[in-house]
Design a protein around this motif. Structure first.
Motif, PDB file in Angstrom:
ATOM      1  N   VAL A 274      70.128 -50.731  -5.100  1.00 47.76           N
ATOM      2  CA  VAL A 274      69.111 -49.680  -5.111  1.00 47.76           C
ATOM      3  C   VAL A 274      67.748 -50.299  -4.823  1.00 47.76           C
ATOM      4  CG1 VAL A 274      70.378 -48.227  -6.737  1.00 47.76           C
ATOM      5  CG2 VAL A 274      68.788 -49.935  -7.608  1.00 47.76           C
ATOM      6  N   ARG A 275      66.835 -49.461  -4.406  1.00 47.29           N
ATOM      7  CA  ARG A 275      65.513 -49.942  -4.016  1.00 47.29           C
ATOM      8  C   ARG A 275      64.506 -49.897  -5.160  1.00 47.29           C
ATOM      9  NH1 ARG A 275      64.374 -50.152   1.373  1.00 47.29           N
ATOM     10  NH2 ARG A 275      62.202 -49.626   0.945  1.00 47.29           N
ATOM     11  N   ARG A 276      64.752 -49.075  -6.158  1.00 45.25           N
ATOM     12  CA  ARG A 276      63.750 -48.874  -7.196  1.00 45.25           C
ATOM     13  C   ARG A 276      64.266 -49.285  -8.567  1.00 45.25           C
ATOM     14  NH1 ARG A 276      61.736 -43.037  -7.472  1.00 45.25           N
ATOM     15  NH2 ARG A 276      63.972 -42.692  -7.801  1.00 45.25           N
ATOM     16  N   ARG A 277      63.367 -49.831  -9.351  1.00 49.16           N
ATOM     17  CA  ARG A 277      63.675 -50.162 -10.745  1.00 49.16           C
ATOM     18  C   ARG A 277      64.030 -48.908 -11.530  1.00 49.16           C
ATOM     19  NH1 ARG A 277      60.578 -53.656 -15.214  1.00 49.16           N
ATOM     20  NH2 ARG A 277      60.903 -52.322 -17.021  1.00 49.16           N
ATOM     21  N   GLU A 278      63.379 -47.797 -11.193  1.00 51.85           N
ATOM     22  CA  GLU A 278      63.593 -46.559 -11.922  1.00 51.85           C
ATOM     23  C   GLU A 278      65.049 -46.101 -11.852  1.00 51.85           C
ATOM     24  OE1 GLU A 278      61.110 -47.153  -9.968  1.00 51.85           O
ATOM     25  OE2 GLU A 278      59.325 -46.905 -11.243  1.00 51.85           O
ATOM     26  N   ASP A 279      65.732 -46.373 -10.737  1.00 50.98           N
ATOM     27  CA  ASP A 279      67.134 -45.972 -10.610  1.00 50.98           C
ATOM     28  C   ASP A 279      68.009 -46.705 -11.625  1.00 50.98           C
ATOM     29  OD1 ASP A 279      66.541 -44.267  -8.483  1.00 50.98           O
ATOM     30  OD2 ASP A 279      66.744 -45.883  -7.013  1.00 50.98           O
ATOM     31  N   ILE A 280      67.745 -47.991 -11.802  1.00 55.19           N
ATOM     32  CA  ILE A 280      68.492 -48.773 -12.798  1.00 55.19           C
ATOM     33  C   ILE A 280      68.140 -48.307 -14.196  1.00 55.19           C
ATOM     34  CG2 ILE A 280      68.887 -51.089 -13.698  1.00 55.19           C
ATOM     35  CD1 ILE A 280      68.242 -52.188 -10.945  1.00 55.19           C
ATOM     36  N   GLU A 281      66.868 -48.048 -14.415  1.00 50.57           N
ATOM     37  CA  GLU A 281      66.419 -47.596 -15.733  1.00 50.57           C
ATOM     38  C   GLU A 281      67.063 -46.280 -16.114  1.00 50.57           C
ATOM     39  OE1 GLU A 281      62.183 -46.973 -18.143  1.00 50.57           O
ATOM     40  OE2 GLU A 281      62.195 -47.425 -15.989  1.00 50.57           O
ATOM     41  N   ILE A 282      67.164 -45.347 -15.164  1.00 55.27           N
ATOM     42  CA  ILE A 282      67.786 -44.053 -15.431  1.00 55.27           C
ATOM     43  C   ILE A 282      69.259 -44.217 -15.778  1.00 55.27           C
ATOM     44  CG2 ILE A 282      68.505 -41.886 -14.339  1.00 55.27           C
ATOM     45  CD1 ILE A 282      65.838 -41.944 -12.797  1.00 55.27           C
ATOM     46  N   ALA A 283      69.934 -45.115 -15.059  1.00 55.22           N
ATOM     47  CA  ALA A 283      71.358 -45.353 -15.333  1.00 55.22           C
ATOM     48  C   ALA A 283      71.552 -45.892 -16.749  1.00 55.22           C
ATOM     49  CB  ALA A 283      71.925 -46.328 -14.310  1.00 55.22           C
ATOM     50  N   MET A 284      70.678 -46.781 -17.174  1.00 58.24           N
ATOM     51  CA  MET A 284      70.789 -47.335 -18.516  1.00 58.24           C
ATOM     52  C   MET A 284      70.423 -46.302 -19.584  1.00 58.24           C
ATOM     53  SD  MET A 284      69.278 -51.179 -17.792  1.00 58.24           S
ATOM     54  CE  MET A 284      69.937 -51.980 -19.235  1.00 58.24           C
ATOM     55  N   GLU A 285      69.468 -45.443 -19.279  1.00 57.62           N
ATOM     56  CA  GLU A 285      69.109 -44.380 -20.218  1.00 57.62           C
ATOM     57  C   GLU A 285      70.265 -43.397 -20.392  1.00 57.62           C
ATOM     58  OE1 GLU A 285      65.560 -42.644 -18.714  1.00 57.62           O
ATOM     59  OE2 GLU A 285      64.244 -44.208 -19.522  1.00 57.62           O
TER      60      GLU A 285
END
Length: 219
Positions: free
Chosen positions: A90-101
């Motif tokens: 993925v290109r954005r940190r937010e995508d990983i953060e959302i998955a972990m949330e």
């Protein structure tokens, strides 16, 4: 044996409603013990696996970290696996953060399971004690109404004393359950806080050491 005899006499004098209170208290205590054992195991498992994964993540070896999480069933492994699975894709940190949330949303209810019921058992114990006292007083006044006038005072005093045993026993049962509930809430909150800390640290490592520069830029 005097102390034990006093306790037995106190319980028997309370009448029928002492038994429901005792059952509710036993269920609440058993629930508290089960939650304590479960949360303690989760806490220790999380600590152990994080101590293994942290140095691997610090080196930027995400493949090795993924292997560790895949072979482990702890909550911290599930949380990290959901984020590491997206690392590099993925290109954005937010995508990983959302998955972990999203993974955290599934973990938290499992941690909080049955903790709220301990407070419910405490309230039920108190209410059963009050109900037993009220019904005991009603029975006492009905009995006194037809008693000899000279015996009414003594009979009423004895009946009220017995009726009050249920309220006392209800409170004796409820107070420890409330302490257990508070402690379990604190223990659960500490585990959630540690998972959030792990999540943030992992996201920061991914942001700094990800192979794709776009991810670092997006972060």
């Amino acid at each position: 044996m005097g102390f034990i005899d006093t306790i037995v006499a106190f319980f028997l004098e309370g009448g029928f409603w002492m038994y429901p209170i005792m059952i509710v208290g036993a269920i609440g205590l058993a629930t508290g013990i089960e939650r304590f054992v479960k949360l303690t195991k989760i806490e220790l498992a999380n600590k152990q696996v994080w101590e293994r994964i942290q140095p691997v993540l610090a080196k930027g070896d995400f493949d090795a970290a993924m292997k560790i999480t895949a072979d482990d069933s702890s909550t911290v492994s599930k949380l990290l696996e959901s984020g590491l699975a997206l690392q590099g894709s993925v290109r954005r940190r937010e995508d990983i953060e959302i998955a972990m949330e999203e993974e955290m949303m599934g973990i938290i209810p499992m941690l909080e399971k049955r903790i709220a019921s301990i407070a419910l058992y405490a309230n039920i114990s108190t209410l059963l004690g009050l109900l037993g006292t009220i019904l005991g007083l009603i029975a006492a006044f009905n009995a006194v109404a037809s008693a000899n006038p000279a015996e009414k005072a003594d009979l009423l005093s004895a009946s009220i004393s017995i009726a009050m045993n249920t309220t006392a026993f209800g409170l004796i049962t409820a107070i420890p359950l409330l302490f257990i509930h508070s402690y379990m809430n604190s223990k659960c909150g500490a585990i959630v806080d540690s998972l959030e800390m792990v999540s943030v640290r992992t996201l920061n490592v991914i942001s700094r050491k990800a192979k794709r520069p776009e991810l670092v830029k997006a972060a």
